[in-house]
Design a protein around this motif. Sequence first.
Motif, mmCIF file in Angstrom:
data_model
loop_
_atom_site.group_PDB
_atom_site.id
_atom_site.type_symbol
_atom_site.label_atom_id
_atom_site.label_comp_id
_atom_site.label_asym_id
_atom_site.label_seq_id
_atom_site.Cartn_x
_atom_site.Cartn_y
_atom_site.Cartn_z
ATOM 1 N N ILE A 114 0.858 -1.177 0.000
ATOM 2 C CA ILE A 114 0.000 0.000 0.000
ATOM 3 C C ILE A 114 0.901 1.236 0.000
ATOM 4 C CG2 ILE A 114 -1.754 1.300 1.265
ATOM 5 C CD1 ILE A 114 -2.729 -1.387 2.370
ATOM 6 N N ALA A 115 0.972 1.888 -1.145
ATOM 7 C CA ALA A 115 1.752 3.125 -1.287
ATOM 8 C C ALA A 115 3.190 2.954 -0.805
ATOM 9 C CB ALA A 115 1.061 4.276 -0.567
ATOM 10 N N GLY A 116 3.789 1.807 -1.129
ATOM 11 C CA GLY A 116 5.182 1.580 -0.777
ATOM 12 C C GLY A 116 5.417 1.009 0.607
ATOM 13 N N GLU A 117 4.355 0.788 1.364
ATOM 14 C CA GLU A 117 4.475 0.127 2.657
ATOM 15 C C GLU A 117 3.872 -1.265 2.550
ATOM 16 O OE1 GLU A 117 4.260 2.980 6.331
ATOM 17 O OE2 GLU A 117 2.698 3.591 4.906
ATOM 18 N N VAL A 118 4.422 -2.191 3.316
ATOM 19 C CA VAL A 118 3.950 -3.571 3.312
ATOM 20 C C VAL A 118 2.976 -3.738 4.474
ATOM 21 C CG1 VAL A 118 4.650 -5.978 3.542
ATOM 22 C CG2 VAL A 118 6.090 -4.372 2.266
ATOM 23 N N ALA A 119 1.748 -4.118 4.145
ATOM 24 C CA ALA A 119 0.692 -4.254 5.155
ATOM 25 C C ALA A 119 0.516 -5.723 5.527
ATOM 26 C CB ALA A 119 -0.621 -3.696 4.619
ATOM 27 N N ILE A 120 0.533 -6.001 6.835
ATOM 28 C CA ILE A 120 0.286 -7.343 7.362
ATOM 29 C C ILE A 120 -0.791 -7.233 8.435
ATOM 30 C CG2 ILE A 120 2.521 -8.340 6.774
ATOM 31 C CD1 ILE A 120 3.485 -7.729 9.620
ATOM 32 N N VAL A 121 -1.414 -8.361 8.743
ATOM 33 C CA VAL A 121 -2.558 -8.385 9.646
ATOM 34 C C VAL A 121 -2.322 -9.382 10.766
ATOM 35 C CG1 VAL A 121 -5.044 -8.817 9.797
ATOM 36 C CG2 VAL A 121 -4.090 -7.763 7.744
ATOM 37 N N ALA A 122 -2.559 -8.951 12.001
ATOM 38 C CA ALA A 122 -2.381 -9.816 13.178
ATOM 39 C C ALA A 122 -3.699 -10.509 13.511
ATOM 40 C CB ALA A 122 -1.869 -8.993 14.359
ATOM 41 N N SER A 123 -4.145 -11.372 12.604
ATOM 42 C CA SER A 123 -5.484 -11.956 12.731
ATOM 43 C C SER A 123 -5.547 -13.193 13.610
ATOM 44 C CB SER A 123 -6.023 -12.309 11.348
ATOM 45 O OG SER A 123 -5.239 -13.328 10.765
ATOM 46 N N LYS A 124 -4.552 -14.028 13.546
ATOM 47 C CA LYS A 124 -4.537 -15.325 14.236
ATOM 48 C C LYS A 124 -5.831 -16.092 13.970
ATOM 49 C CE LYS A 124 -3.005 -17.543 18.470
ATOM 50 N NZ LYS A 124 -2.662 -17.362 19.881
ATOM 51 N N GLY A 125 -6.296 -15.995 12.720
ATOM 52 C CA GLY A 125 -7.481 -16.734 12.307
ATOM 53 C C GLY A 125 -8.753 -16.313 13.024
ATOM 54 N N GLY A 126 -8.757 -15.116 13.602
ATOM 55 C CA GLY A 126 -9.929 -14.650 14.331
ATOM 56 C C GLY A 126 -9.967 -15.082 15.785
ATOM 57 N N ALA A 127 -8.839 -15.541 16.312
ATOM 58 C CA ALA A 127 -8.771 -15.920 17.729
ATOM 59 C C ALA A 127 -8.973 -14.687 18.604
ATOM 60 C CB ALA A 127 -7.412 -16.561 18.038
ATOM 61 N N ASP A 128 -9.329 -14.908 19.856
ATOM 62 C CA ASP A 128 -9.580 -13.800 20.769
ATOM 63 C C ASP A 128 -8.314 -13.159 21.328
ATOM 64 O OD1 ASP A 128 -12.358 -13.792 20.520
ATOM 65 O OD2 ASP A 128 -12.588 -15.339 22.049
ATOM 66 N N GLU A 129 -7.156 -13.762 21.042
ATOM 67 C CA GLU A 129 -5.897 -13.167 21.496
ATOM 68 C C GLU A 129 -5.019 -12.864 20.282
ATOM 69 O OE1 GLU A 129 -5.456 -17.463 21.175
ATOM 70 O OE2 GLU A 129 -6.772 -16.371 22.523
ATOM 71 N N HIS A 130 -4.137 -11.883 20.474
ATOM 72 C CA HIS A 130 -3.219 -11.509 19.400
ATOM 73 C C HIS A 130 -2.201 -12.628 19.153
ATOM 74 C CE1 HIS A 130 -4.807 -7.517 19.334
ATOM 75 N NE2 HIS A 130 -4.299 -7.151 20.506
ATOM 76 N N PRO A 131 -1.705 -12.739 17.917
ATOM 77 C CA PRO A 131 -0.654 -13.721 17.655
ATOM 78 C C PRO A 131 0.647 -13.308 18.351
ATOM 79 C CG PRO A 131 -1.076 -12.370 15.709
ATOM 80 C CD PRO A 131 -2.111 -12.010 16.724
ATOM 81 N N SER A 132 1.455 -14.287 18.668
ATOM 82 C CA SER A 132 2.730 -14.027 19.352
ATOM 83 C C SER A 132 3.617 -13.084 18.559
ATOM 84 C CB SER A 132 3.474 -15.326 19.623
ATOM 85 O OG SER A 132 2.732 -16.125 20.504
ATOM 86 N N TRP A 133 3.642 -13.242 17.227
ATOM 87 C CA TRP A 133 4.519 -12.377 16.431
ATOM 88 C C TRP A 133 4.164 -10.909 16.628
ATOM 89 C CZ3 TRP A 133 2.691 -8.897 13.013
ATOM 90 C CH2 TRP A 133 1.480 -9.139 12.361
ATOM 91 N N TYR A 134 2.873 -10.618 16.758
ATOM 92 C CA TYR A 134 2.442 -9.231 16.939
ATOM 93 C C TYR A 134 2.883 -8.710 18.311
ATOM 94 C CZ TYR A 134 -0.601 -5.238 17.733
ATOM 95 O OH TYR A 134 -1.082 -3.994 18.051
ATOM 96 N N LEU A 135 2.727 -9.513 19.337
ATOM 97 C CA LEU A 135 3.168 -9.101 20.677
ATOM 98 C C LEU A 135 4.675 -8.866 20.701
ATOM 99 C CD1 LEU A 135 0.976 -11.567 22.758
ATOM 100 C CD2 LEU A 135 0.524 -9.151 22.266
ATOM 101 N N ASN A 136 5.415 -9.698 19.996
ATOM 102 C CA ASN A 136 6.861 -9.505 19.908
ATOM 103 C C ASN A 136 7.199 -8.241 19.123
ATOM 104 O OD1 ASN A 136 7.727 -11.798 21.397
ATOM 105 N ND2 ASN A 136 7.194 -13.077 19.659
ATOM 106 N N LEU A 137 6.480 -8.006 18.048
ATOM 107 C CA LEU A 137 6.715 -6.805 17.240
ATOM 108 C C LEU A 137 6.473 -5.535 18.053
ATOM 109 C CD1 LEU A 137 7.221 -5.388 14.501
ATOM 110 C CD2 LEU A 137 4.773 -5.600 14.098
ATOM 111 N N THR A 138 5.382 -5.508 18.801
ATOM 112 C CA THR A 138 5.057 -4.285 19.546
ATOM 113 C C THR A 138 6.062 -4.007 20.662
ATOM 114 O OG1 THR A 138 3.501 -5.453 21.001
ATOM 115 C CG2 THR A 138 2.585 -4.390 19.017
#
Length: 167
Positions: A72-96
């Motif tokens: 998107i306009a030169g940025e790479v967009a990713i989504v922390a969906s974890k398949g719709g689970a009620d908790e964030h994926p580990s990769w997202y928690l590590n990223l933040t």
Amino acid sequence: MSDKSIPNPITRRVVNFVHEHRQAYLETGGAKGHILDIRASGGRSFATHCLIRYRGRKSGKTMITPLTYADIAGEVAIVASKGGADEHPSWYLNLTAADRIDFQIATQAFRATWREPEGAERQKVWDFLVDCHPFYANYQKRTDRRIPVVLMLGVEEIPVFQPGDIA
């Protein structure tokens, strides 16, 4: 992780698929794994995938995760969906917990900064991502949490990821 440690056969297949996908991407330097047919999981036949490399916030180990993405306009967009689970994926928690991330798209890898869009920008990015990868809309319906969207901006080209990068 052994297959027996994953109780649900569907979850086991997903974990195995993700592992095999990551290994093919890494072992070929990105020649394989960037484009996959994921219609069986509600995606498209020509779905784009990147790898993200990050450090565990608790373990300090290097981890690599394959994810669908959109540009998107030169940025790479990713989504922390974890398949719709009620908790964030580990990769997202590590990223933040980190200032930066590395990502690889096909045969090119980058050190990157990251951010989470807000307001109207987030909605525009979300809508685009759902158009690219329709399963995200279904994932959002499965959970009350607002699924995070992350934008990464490559700031320095780096060598492609290697299988030995995983701690």
